[in-house]
Scaffold this motif. Structure first.
Motif, PDB file in Angstrom:
ATOM      1  N   UNK A  45       0.804  -1.228   0.000  1.00 12.97           N
ATOM      2  CA  UNK A  45       0.000   0.000   0.000  1.00 12.97           C
ATOM      3  C   UNK A  45       0.830   1.267   0.000  1.00 12.97           C
ATOM      4  N   UNK A  46       1.941   1.272   0.713  1.00 14.10           N
ATOM      5  CA  UNK A  46       2.708   2.504   0.859  1.00 14.10           C
ATOM      6  C   UNK A  46       3.461   2.878  -0.409  1.00 14.10           C
ATOM      7  N   UNK A  47       3.757   1.859  -1.264  1.00 11.01           N
ATOM      8  CA  UNK A  47       4.559   2.130  -2.444  1.00 11.01           C
ATOM      9  C   UNK A  47       3.812   1.815  -3.733  1.00 11.01           C
ATOM     10  N   UNK A  48       2.483   1.648  -3.648  1.00 11.24           N
ATOM     11  CA  UNK A  48       1.698   1.291  -4.822  1.00 11.24           C
ATOM     12  C   UNK A  48       1.849   2.350  -5.909  1.00 11.24           C
ATOM     13  N   UNK A  49       2.071   1.881  -7.142  1.00  8.36           N
ATOM     14  CA  UNK A  49       2.237   2.779  -8.279  1.00  8.36           C
ATOM     15  C   UNK A  49       0.952   2.820  -9.085  1.00  8.36           C
ATOM     16  N   UNK A  50       0.504   4.015  -9.421  1.00  9.39           N
ATOM     17  CA  UNK A  50      -0.680   4.154 -10.247  1.00  9.39           C
ATOM     18  C   UNK A  50      -0.372   3.623 -11.632  1.00  9.39           C
ATOM     19  N   UNK A  51      -1.268   2.798 -12.158  1.00  8.91           N
ATOM     20  CA  UNK A  51      -1.047   2.203 -13.476  1.00  8.91           C
ATOM     21  C   UNK A  51      -1.036   3.279 -14.554  1.00  8.91           C
ATOM     22  N   UNK A  52      -0.013   3.232 -15.395  1.00  9.16           N
ATOM     23  CA  UNK A  52       0.130   4.224 -16.452  1.00  9.16           C
ATOM     24  C   UNK A  52      -0.886   3.988 -17.557  1.00  9.16           C
ATOM     25  N   UNK A  53      -1.141   5.029 -18.337  1.00  8.23           N
ATOM     26  CA  UNK A  53      -2.068   4.927 -19.450  1.00  8.23           C
ATOM     27  C   UNK A  53      -1.413   4.204 -20.622  1.00  8.23           C
ATOM     28  N   UNK A  54      -2.232   3.627 -21.474  1.00  5.59           N
ATOM     29  CA  UNK A  54      -1.735   2.969 -22.680  1.00  5.59           C
ATOM     30  C   UNK A  54      -1.438   4.061 -23.710  1.00  5.59           C
ATOM     31  N   UNK A  55      -0.166   4.324 -23.929  1.00  2.61           N
ATOM     32  CA  UNK A  55       0.250   5.431 -24.782  1.00  2.61           C
ATOM     33  C   UNK A  55       0.118   5.131 -26.268  1.00  2.61           C
ATOM     34  N   UNK A  56      -0.295   3.919 -26.623  1.00  6.27           N
ATOM     35  CA  UNK A  56      -0.523   3.616 -28.039  1.00  6.27           C
ATOM     36  C   UNK A  56      -1.832   4.235 -28.525  1.00  6.27           C
ATOM     37  N   UNK A  57      -2.670   4.681 -27.581  1.00  7.62           N
ATOM     38  CA  UNK A  57      -3.968   5.263 -27.914  1.00  7.62           C
ATOM     39  C   UNK A  57      -3.862   6.777 -28.078  1.00  7.62           C
ATOM     40  N   UNK A  58      -4.858   7.362 -28.737  1.00  9.25           N
ATOM     41  CA  UNK A  58      -4.914   8.820 -28.848  1.00  9.25           C
ATOM     42  C   UNK A  58      -5.026   9.420 -27.449  1.00  9.25           C
ATOM     43  N   UNK A  59      -4.471  10.626 -27.224  1.00  9.60           N
ATOM     44  CA  UNK A  59      -4.511  11.225 -25.883  1.00  9.60           C
ATOM     45  C   UNK A  59      -5.907  11.280 -25.280  1.00  9.60           C
ATOM     46  N   UNK A  60      -6.934  11.540 -26.099  1.00  9.48           N
ATOM     47  CA  UNK A  60      -8.304  11.650 -25.575  1.00  9.48           C
ATOM     48  C   UNK A  60      -8.891  10.301 -25.185  1.00  9.48           C
ATOM     49  N   UNK A  61      -8.262   9.210 -25.623  1.00  9.82           N
ATOM     50  CA  UNK A  61      -8.832   7.868 -25.427  1.00  9.82           C
ATOM     51  C   UNK A  61      -8.007   7.007 -24.485  1.00  9.82           C
TER      52      UNK A  61
END
Length: 328
Positions: A45-61
């Motif tokens: 819990x103390x070091x949990x990393x927020x999952x990154x976005x899938x950068x293969x998609x358009x910024x709006x998606x």
């Protein structure tokens, strides 16, 4: 076909295809197999990393992969690629009805697939009907398949049934039967679950409909696009959900483009799934994929009977924590 082959022996063709696909897709999936069992080690819990976005998609998606898809093998599509022939796609469901902005959806899906699979001829035909529920679409599938002979069916399902308050058990049975029928004819199928709207976020019936689509996809081992979870996530990034949803639960132009991108991502990554069950059985489902080693792409569709997550909280029922995606 976009994947030229050498004169090497046929036994290695699947591995070459997987490696080539990974390069073309700029594979950035750095997560354990989707749907892993609940016995996986939890994130501290103390070091949990927020999952990154899938950068293969358009910024709006862009959404995290765990809120975007569940993967499974696509044997018919992969066979079409190996045979160097066009891929025929049949699109059915609420946004395939050809009304208003929806009329552009087949083109958006076709363009997204052709961009992801360069030099591969993609032919998308939409045959949705306004307000059609799963049982009606299932009955029409027989004639549509006989006429088109598709390699892949992309089915947006559940929204019309939910709005019509169709009995959930009857809906699940109708969907399950239709998916089995499509698979029995050597055709791949990808399901897309209902749209998200804040007005129904707390409606137990509606969220159960979402879970039912997820259950069928898991049970039948077919790819699923988590449209509900993706739209919910995107709605939190803006002040209103109206940026993707138009009148009468129909997606607007942006919503249709994002759905086309999301479906394409699920399809292309599913092409990296192992061909044979005996190969999949050799894979540790808790092993993290190294995006720098494309030969390690050996994830398989999860069929575990672990406790299912609330679809309002996650797009991947029963999945464990997912490490961050890395930029391709």
């Amino acid at each position: 076909m976009a994947f030229p082959q050498t004169a090497a022996d046929a036994q290695g063709s699947r591995h070459r295809l997987a490696r080539r696909l990974a390069v073309l897709l700029g594979l950035s999936l750095a997560s354990p197999a989707l749907g892993e069992t609940s016995g996986a080690a939890p994130m501290p819990p103390a070091t949990a990393t927020v999952e990154a976005l899938d950068l293969s998609l358009s910024p709006e998606c862009r959404v995290p992969g765990s809120k975007l898809y569940t993967l499974a093998r696509l044997k018919a599509v992969k066979a079409a690629l190996k045979e160097k022939r066009p891929i025929h796609v049949l699109s059915i469901g609420s946004s395939s009805a050809g009304l208003g902005a929806s009329a552009s959806y087949p083109v958006k899906l076709e363009n997204a697939l052709e961009q992801a699979l360069p030099d591969v001829q993609i032919e998308v035909e939409a045959r949705g009907l306004p307000g059609e529920v799963a049982s009606g679409a299932g009955e029409r599938l027989r004639s549509m398949v006989a006429e088109m002979e598709p390699d892949l069916v992309v089915w947006q399902v559940g929204t019309n049934d939910a709005l019509a308050r169709v009995d959930i058990e009857a809906f699940g049975e109708a969907l399950d039967e239709s998916v089995q029928w499509v698979k029995s004819h050597g055709i791949d199928i990808v399901l897309i679950d209902p749209v998200f709207t804040e007005s129904l976020a707390d409606d137990a019936y509606y969220t159960q409909m979402v879970r039912t689509v997820q259950d069928v996809a898991r049970r039948e081992a077919v790819p699923l696009v988590h449209r509900y979870a993706a739209m919910r996530f995107l709605s939190t990034q803006r002040t209103t959900e109206a940026h993707m949803l138009g009148r009468h639960f129909r997606l607007n132009d942006l919503g249709l483009r994002c759905m086309a991108e999301h479906a394409t991502r699920a399809i292309t990554l599913s092409l990296l799934q192992p061909d044979a069950a005996k190969d999949a059985g050799k894979i540790d489902p808790n092993k993290t994929i190294d995006p720098n080693k494309t030969d390690a792409v050996k994830t398989d569709h999860a069929t575990s009977e672990t406790t299912k997550s609330d679809p309002t909280q996650t797009g991947t029922p029963g999945s464990g924590p997912t490490p961050a995606l890395k930029q391709p």
